[in-house]
Design a protein around this motif. Structure first.
Motif, mmCIF file in Angstrom:
data_model
loop_
_atom_site.group_PDB
_atom_site.id
_atom_site.type_symbol
_atom_site.label_atom_id
_atom_site.label_comp_id
_atom_site.label_asym_id
_atom_site.label_seq_id
_atom_site.Cartn_x
_atom_site.Cartn_y
_atom_site.Cartn_z
ATOM 1 N N GLY A 37 0.794 -1.228 0.000
ATOM 2 C CA GLY A 37 0.000 0.000 0.000
ATOM 3 C C GLY A 37 0.825 1.276 0.000
ATOM 4 O O GLY A 37 0.281 2.369 -0.109
ATOM 5 N N SER A 38 2.133 1.157 0.117
ATOM 6 C CA SER A 38 3.002 2.333 0.217
ATOM 7 C C SER A 38 3.321 2.970 -1.122
ATOM 8 O O SER A 38 3.782 4.099 -1.176
ATOM 9 C CB SER A 38 4.335 1.948 0.872
ATOM 10 O OG SER A 38 4.144 1.376 2.127
ATOM 11 N N ILE A 39 3.133 2.233 -2.208
ATOM 12 C CA ILE A 39 3.598 2.680 -3.517
ATOM 13 C C ILE A 39 2.419 3.144 -4.361
ATOM 14 O O ILE A 39 1.420 2.448 -4.480
ATOM 15 C CB ILE A 39 4.339 1.535 -4.242
ATOM 16 C CG1 ILE A 39 5.525 1.087 -3.409
ATOM 17 C CG2 ILE A 39 4.775 1.962 -5.633
ATOM 18 C CD1 ILE A 39 6.183 -0.170 -3.915
ATOM 19 N N ILE A 45 6.036 7.723 -1.939
ATOM 20 C CA ILE A 45 6.038 6.525 -1.107
ATOM 21 C C ILE A 45 5.606 6.920 0.297
ATOM 22 O O ILE A 45 6.149 7.851 0.876
ATOM 23 C CB ILE A 45 7.444 5.884 -1.071
ATOM 24 C CG1 ILE A 45 7.828 5.417 -2.468
ATOM 25 C CG2 ILE A 45 7.489 4.745 -0.078
ATOM 26 C CD1 ILE A 45 9.225 4.879 -2.560
ATOM 27 N N LYS A 46 4.635 6.195 0.818
ATOM 28 C CA LYS A 46 4.169 6.426 2.175
ATOM 29 C C LYS A 46 4.570 5.209 3.006
ATOM 30 O O LYS A 46 3.980 4.148 2.875
ATOM 31 C CB LYS A 46 2.660 6.626 2.180
ATOM 32 C CG LYS A 46 2.214 7.850 1.406
ATOM 33 C CD LYS A 46 0.699 7.931 1.354
ATOM 34 C CE LYS A 46 0.260 9.135 0.582
ATOM 35 N NZ LYS A 46 0.140 8.911 -0.846
ATOM 36 N N LYS A 70 5.296 -3.308 -7.336
ATOM 37 C CA LYS A 70 4.286 -4.017 -6.549
ATOM 38 C C LYS A 70 3.929 -5.323 -7.244
ATOM 39 O O LYS A 70 3.798 -5.361 -8.464
ATOM 40 C CB LYS A 70 3.019 -3.168 -6.422
ATOM 41 C CG LYS A 70 3.153 -2.032 -5.480
ATOM 42 C CD LYS A 70 1.951 -1.145 -5.286
ATOM 43 C CE LYS A 70 0.643 -1.478 -5.828
ATOM 44 N NZ LYS A 70 -0.410 -0.497 -5.491
ATOM 45 N N LEU A 71 3.761 -6.376 -6.465
ATOM 46 C CA LEU A 71 3.443 -7.679 -7.033
ATOM 47 C C LEU A 71 1.940 -7.935 -7.170
ATOM 48 O O LEU A 71 1.543 -8.909 -7.783
ATOM 49 C CB LEU A 71 4.060 -8.792 -6.175
ATOM 50 C CG LEU A 71 5.587 -8.855 -6.197
ATOM 51 C CD1 LEU A 71 6.093 -9.895 -5.207
ATOM 52 C CD2 LEU A 71 6.094 -9.147 -7.587
ATOM 53 N N ASN A 92 5.914 -8.249 -0.591
ATOM 54 C CA ASN A 92 4.974 -8.060 -1.700
ATOM 55 C C ASN A 92 5.445 -6.962 -2.655
ATOM 56 O O ASN A 92 4.685 -6.469 -3.465
ATOM 57 C CB ASN A 92 3.553 -7.794 -1.189
ATOM 58 C CG ASN A 92 3.502 -6.724 -0.130
ATOM 59 O OD1 ASN A 92 4.400 -5.904 -0.013
ATOM 60 N ND2 ASN A 92 2.438 -6.725 0.646
ATOM 61 N N VAL A 93 6.730 -6.629 -2.538
ATOM 62 C CA VAL A 93 7.363 -5.634 -3.393
ATOM 63 C C VAL A 93 8.709 -6.180 -3.858
ATOM 64 O O VAL A 93 9.438 -6.789 -3.080
ATOM 65 C CB VAL A 93 7.573 -4.305 -2.631
ATOM 66 C CG1 VAL A 93 8.302 -3.287 -3.483
ATOM 67 C CG2 VAL A 93 6.239 -3.749 -2.136
ATOM 68 N N VAL A 94 9.021 -5.958 -5.129
ATOM 69 C CA VAL A 94 10.299 -6.386 -5.698
ATOM 70 C C VAL A 94 11.238 -5.185 -5.778
ATOM 71 O O VAL A 94 10.821 -4.081 -6.124
ATOM 72 C CB VAL A 94 10.096 -6.992 -7.112
ATOM 73 C CG1 VAL A 94 11.407 -7.183 -7.833
ATOM 74 C CG2 VAL A 94 9.359 -8.308 -6.994
#
Length: 185
Positions: A37-39, A45-46, A70-71, A92-94
């Protein structure tokens, strides 16, 4: 033609459950974390707070010019700018780190692959992007083409301009709200 894995290091963030602190843990370290949810598409970016039960290896933290993907839908790709470094990345992020290519060019090329990434998603209940599919993505462009690098830099500048204009609009709205509230008293 170049595969992403040949021109960049591609890795996944940490599994939060392995490091998440419990109430009874003696050691608790607080990190700022980037998760699903940050991206957003606007390159902002939060981060959220994450409390760990141990120190975490630096390979899981963002560095300037890292690219995050994000995946899970909606697929978003963002680039880490100066001031957004040292954020812990969740699984859940690459994380993509350019090694044989300019990071602006790589970001530009990956942004142009979002539609392709959406087509590569699989899963019946929860659709997600496979890390191997990201590593195997092929770029047909000539990566040594100076015009392509210039396009990437111009695209980056244009994106930053849009972000700054959106921030300006938000600040003006806040200022108007402040003066409206102040005038009501």
């Amino acid at each position: 033609m170049n595969k992403l894995i040949d021109i960049a290091d591609v890795s996944i963030g940490i599994l939060k459950n392995r490091y998440e602190s419990r109430a009874f843990d003696k050691k608790q370290i607080t990190y700022n974390m980037v998760n699903y949810g940050s991206i957003s598409e606007e390159t902002s970016i939060k981060s959220t707070k994450f409390i760990s039960n141990s120190e975490i290896d630096q390979t899981f933290f963002t560095k300037e010019n890292d690219i995050l993907i994000k995946l899970f839908p909606p697929i978003s790709i963002t680039k880490i700018e100066k001031g957004s470094e040292n954020l812990l990345v969740s699984s859940n992020v690459v994380i993509v780190r350019a090694k044989k290519i300019d990071s602006n060019l790589l970001y530009f090329l990956l942004k142009n692959k979002i539609r392709h990434f959406n087509q590569l998603m699989d899963g019946s209940i929860v659709r997600s992007l496979n890390v191997k599919a990201i590593k195997d993505v092929v770029f047909k462009e000539n990566l040594n083409d100076n015009n392509l690098v210039k396009k990437a830099i111009l695209n980056e500048l244009f994106t930053k301009k849009i972000v700054l204009e959106n921030r300006k609009i938000q600040l003006v709205k806040k200022q108007q709200m402040f003066y409206t509230l102040k005038g009501d008293k």
